[in-house]
Design an enzyme around this catalytic site. Structure first.
Site, PDB file in Angstrom:
ATOM      1  N   TYR A  35       0.862  -1.130   0.012  1.00 33.92           N
ATOM      2  CA  TYR A  35       0.177   0.064   0.012  1.00 33.92           C
ATOM      3  C   TYR A  35       0.934   1.400   0.184  1.00 33.92           C
ATOM      4  O   TYR A  35       0.858   2.032  -0.819  1.00 33.92           O
ATOM      5  CB  TYR A  35      -1.140   0.191   1.193  1.00 33.92           C
ATOM      6  CG  TYR A  35      -1.791   1.128   0.990  1.00 33.92           C
ATOM      7  CD1 TYR A  35      -3.184   0.982   0.278  1.00 33.92           C
ATOM      8  CD2 TYR A  35      -1.614   2.317   1.949  1.00 33.92           C
ATOM      9  CE1 TYR A  35      -4.181   2.029   0.480  1.00 33.92           C
ATOM     10  CE2 TYR A  35      -2.676   3.284   1.844  1.00 33.92           C
ATOM     11  CZ  TYR A  35      -3.867   3.140   1.025  1.00 33.92           C
ATOM     12  OH  TYR A  35      -4.869   4.231   0.974  1.00 33.92           O
ATOM     13  N   SER A  77      -6.561   0.652  -4.295  1.00 34.71           N
ATOM     14  CA  SER A  77      -6.846   2.004  -4.159  1.00 34.71           C
ATOM     15  C   SER A  77      -5.312   2.881  -4.207  1.00 34.71           C
ATOM     16  O   SER A  77      -4.970   2.823  -5.390  1.00 34.71           O
ATOM     17  CB  SER A  77      -7.225   2.461  -2.707  1.00 34.71           C
ATOM     18  OG  SER A  77      -7.806   3.712  -2.575  1.00 34.71           O
ATOM     19  N   ASP A  87     -17.953   3.067  -7.446  1.00 35.39           N
ATOM     20  CA  ASP A  87     -16.973   3.573  -6.688  1.00 35.39           C
ATOM     21  C   ASP A  87     -16.876   5.237  -6.953  1.00 35.39           C
ATOM     22  O   ASP A  87     -16.644   5.686  -7.804  1.00 35.39           O
ATOM     23  CB  ASP A  87     -15.658   3.088  -7.064  1.00 35.39           C
ATOM     24  CG  ASP A  87     -14.557   3.165  -6.192  1.00 35.39           C
ATOM     25  OD1 ASP A  87     -14.753   4.123  -5.280  1.00 35.39           O
ATOM     26  OD2 ASP A  87     -13.420   2.761  -6.198  1.00 35.39           O
ATOM     27  N   HIS A 101     -15.858   1.290  -3.659  1.00 36.29           N
ATOM     28  CA  HIS A 101     -14.441   1.036  -3.338  1.00 36.29           C
ATOM     29  C   HIS A 101     -14.177   0.076  -2.503  1.00 36.29           C
ATOM     30  O   HIS A 101     -12.986  -0.592  -2.564  1.00 36.29           O
ATOM     31  CB  HIS A 101     -14.270   2.327  -2.568  1.00 36.29           C
ATOM     32  CG  HIS A 101     -12.707   2.676  -2.815  1.00 36.29           C
ATOM     33  ND1 HIS A 101     -12.016   2.748  -3.927  1.00 36.29           N
ATOM     34  CD2 HIS A 101     -11.683   2.907  -1.594  1.00 36.29           C
ATOM     35  CE1 HIS A 101     -10.665   3.088  -3.593  1.00 36.29           C
ATOM     36  NE2 HIS A 101     -10.639   2.855  -2.336  1.00 36.29           N
TER      37      HIS A 101
END
Length: 727
Positions: free
Chosen positions: A500, A580, A663, A698
């Site tokens: 991430y 994301s 989303d 999302h």
């Protein structure tokens, strides 16, 4: 302590190179945009031809073409975009339907999901509220017990709210006496919430209904009113794309219409400032936390309750530091802060003299403070030590009162409670163990089991180890490696590397049925704790954001190189995955090192780094990414933006992009444009496809059934291209 908000290099030369969008010194626009809609090279999948438009933006002497900008349009409002989505899904579904292992993976995921799981209980009055899922329910059900030993009864079951299971219970809070409960409804994965209220004794849903709520806490004022945050109603047809500005805090009294709700706090002169309100457990203070982005830099405003005029008073100004409310005790407000403490500390304000500097109660330590709460007459503080949890108890004067015994490598969640009541609940989980729910008495320090899941597998059959590897600049980065104990790694194994690296978010050990299915099939799972996260506090976060963002990509690439060098996997066995901000990560590293990976999964990613701030919540992200309209930031963003840096002529790995039509956090146009550019470029024979979910957002609120469908597709794709044989 309240939950944190959302929901993360070198300067670029003036003539940054890109493949599809034209990037050149002003006046040197090429014909690339006109030639973009080409057929796939021989041997590749036959992708739908995506039309282009002649759009070129000039910034700081650089012309940037955006031939797929029309794909930013809302799929619900633009028929052409809807047709493109239908054509792409047809290609993707045809490809996925022919992959081996999908049904076997779905079966394994279903088995790993099929265990009874409980949410952490919250005590209000004499009642206990908690969620429960029997294993394969699409949505967890909210239960209530009268007393700790009482029989649980269903209070809210969202599974009947929609035919497809995509309408979710997205948050709830019971009043102090447990008589009423306000809850949030999420539909189709959107960030928008509708609030309703239920009478707990009868189970009757009251007439109260609150709309246009997003990124809001829920906090009761007494037992007949609550505070929430909302945005103005967007224009019709723009609710999934328009920027979120002018958030305000409102007071709702039960039994009255929303139009009569009282405005408590707003900043119309600063429309980009967001506000979240919390009422202290003693019902003495409203504490409003204001922010302008995703960075933990807050202003704190307080309003005394019971004085009638609701006059706000500034406690902390300046948006300079993190201030997370713990609670109020005896006229003192306790906070976690990173002021003068990059790894955070606990302080308290004397509310009798708000002008005074706060007093330090628990100083900064080598471990990173992740959460604090006051339970009974103790404070429970959770820390991250190399991304692993530890927890301690302190007296309110800051002296230590004991260590809470946890298992080895894992993550602790919970410890909610209130001053004066020694009872709290927590869960400790690991990569292979979802974990029991425990009840802790802070007076005695004794933990007892509240609920234990019965598992159809043995967690001890899996092993977890933590390693440290060196990134390009010499920084040591931790990484967890998990697999079956009996797995033969002498020749390497197909490996899924997850990352991430942004927004001060820490990746910690946690149970995932989908990853368990990957490991049960004989794969290795690795999770790297990249810079940009919060694992080591502010310095670690700052090391991976803004002009340092390239460190995140270097850390991830170094993780892959380490796994290969150590013989854990090979180049033709390594897949990368991120969601994301992690989707951005995957797009960037695949562009940077396409030779290193066999496959990649970029989920709901931020792919156009020059326009992310123009949609919904995107404007918040400038804290991590920078401002596209500022030259230094623009050049930096352009240098790694996945959409703008696809390398035509390079041999790319197999790539699957995933997103959803609703989303409204990272709008799907990011993934649409990136996929169109990837398919148009000459990047070799490996497939580049996109999986577009309907009635999903999302990620939050997604029904279990859809998760299994999605990840059996995606992991079958990754398995096929890394050589993982799923049986």
């Amino acid at each position: 302590m309240r939950s944190k908000r959302l929901v993360a290099p070198l300067l670029c030369a003036a003539t940054a190179i890109a493949t599809l969008p034209v990037i050149a010194v002003a006046g040197e626009v090429s014909d690339a945009a006109e030639d973009a809609a080409v057929s796939a090279p021989s041997g590749q999948l036959s992708y739908p031809e995506t039309r282009t438009v002649d759009i070129v933006d000039t910034q700081f002497g650089v012309d940037v073409a955006d031939p797929y900008r029309w794909l930013e349009n809302d799929v619900r409002e633009d028929k052409a975009v809807a047709e493109w989505v239908e054509q792409q899904n047809a290609v993707t579904n045809t490809y996925l339907n022919d992959l081996p292992g999908r049904e076997a993976l779905a079966k394994k995921m279903t088995a790993f999901y099929n265990y009874e799981r409980f949410g952490l209980p919250k005590a209000r009055g004499d009642r206990y509220f908690y969620s429960r899922n029997d294993g394969l329910q699409n949505q967890s059900v909210l239960y209530v017990r009268d007393g700790l030993e009482g029989q649980g009864r269903v209070l809210i079951d969202p599974n009947g709210w929609s035919d497809d299971g995509a309408t979710a219970l997205a948050g709830w809070e019971a009043s102090a006496d447990g008589s009423k409960l306000v809850y949030a409804i999420q539909d189709g994965g959107s960030d928008w919430r509708t609030l309703k209220v239920v009478d707990v004794a009868s189970g009757k849903v009251l007439d109260d209904e609150i709309k246009w709520v997003k990124f809001s806490s829920l906090s009761w004022v007494g037992n007949d009113a609550f505070l929430y945050s909302r945005f103005p109603e967007p224009e019709e047809g723009a609710e999934f794309q328009s920027l979120n500005t002018n958030q305000a805090v409102y007071y709702h009294k039960i039994g009255t219409p929303q139009l009569e709700d009282r405005l408590v706090y707003a900043t119309p002169d600063a429309p980009k400032t967001g506000h979240s309100a919390t009422v202290t457990d003693d019902n003495h203070w409203v504490v409003i936390t204001s922010s302008v982005g995703t960075d933990e830099r807050y202003e704190i405003t307080v309003i005394p309750i019971g004085k009638g005029d609701w006059t706000p008073m500034t406690l902390v100004s300046g948006f300079d530091n993190e201030w997370d409310l713990i609670d109020s005790v005896d006229g003192q407000l306790y906070f976690v802060t990173n002021k003068d403490a990059p790894r955070l500390r606990v302080v308290r304000f004397d509310m009798a003299d708000m002008a005074e500097e706060p007093t330090e109660i628990i100083p900064e330590t080598e471990a990173t403070l992740s959460n604090a709460s006051i339970v009974g007459n103790k404070m429970i503080v959770s820390y991250l030590e190399d991304a692993k949890s530890l927890a301690k108890m302190y007296r309110l004067d800051g002296t230590e009162a004991g260590v809470i015994d946890l298992a080895n490598i894992g993550t602790v969640r919970g410890f909610g409670g209130k001053p004066g009541n020694p009872e709290t609940f927590y869960r400790f989980s690991s990569f292979s163990q979802p974990g029991a729910v425990y009840r802790l008495d802070t007076n005695t320090g004794e933990s007892t089991v509240f609920a234990t899941p019965e598992l159809a597998f043995d967690p001890t059959n899996y092993t977890t180890r933590q390693v440290f590897y060196s990134s390009e600049d010499g920084t040591d980065v931790p990484m967890f490696i998990v697999h079956r104990k009996d797995l033969d790694l002498s020749k390497g194994a197909p490996t899924l590397l997850y990352g991430y690296g942004g927004f001060n978010i820490s990746l910690t050990p946690g149970f995932s049925p989908t990853r368990m299915a990957w490991m049960e099939a004989g794969g290795v799972f690795a999770m790297a704790n990249l810079r940009g996260g919060g694992e080591y506090g502010k310095v670690w976060h700052d090391g991976g954001r803004l002009l340092n963002k390239r460190n995140v990509f270097d850390d991830f690439i170094a993780a892959g190189e380490y796994l290969i060098a150590e013989g854990i996997t090979g180049k033709d066995q390594l897949a990368v995955e991120g969601r994301s901000n992690g989707g951005l990560l995957v797009g960037a590293v695949v562009n940077q090192r396409p030779d290193l990976f066999a496959a990649g999964h970029a989920a709901v990613g931020v792919m156009d780094m020059l326009r992310f701030d123009r949609f919904t919540a995107g404007r918040y992200w400038v804290d991590d990414y920078g401002y596209p309209n500022r030259e230094a930031d623009f050049r930096n963003l352009l240098s790694y933006s996945p959409y703008h840096n696809i390398r035509s002529g390079a041999e790319y790995p197999a790539v699957i992009v995933s997103t959803a039509d609703t989303d409204d956090r990272v709008v799907p146009g990011h993934s649409f444009k990136y996929t169109a550019a990837l398919q148009a470029a000459d990047t070799g024979l490996a497939p580049k496809i996109i999986r577009i979910e309907t009635r999903a957002g999302h990620g939050s609120g997604k029904p279990t059934e859809k998760i299994i469908e999605e990840y059996s597709d995606i992991y079958a794709f990754l398995a096929h291209h890394t050589g993982l044989a799923v049986e």
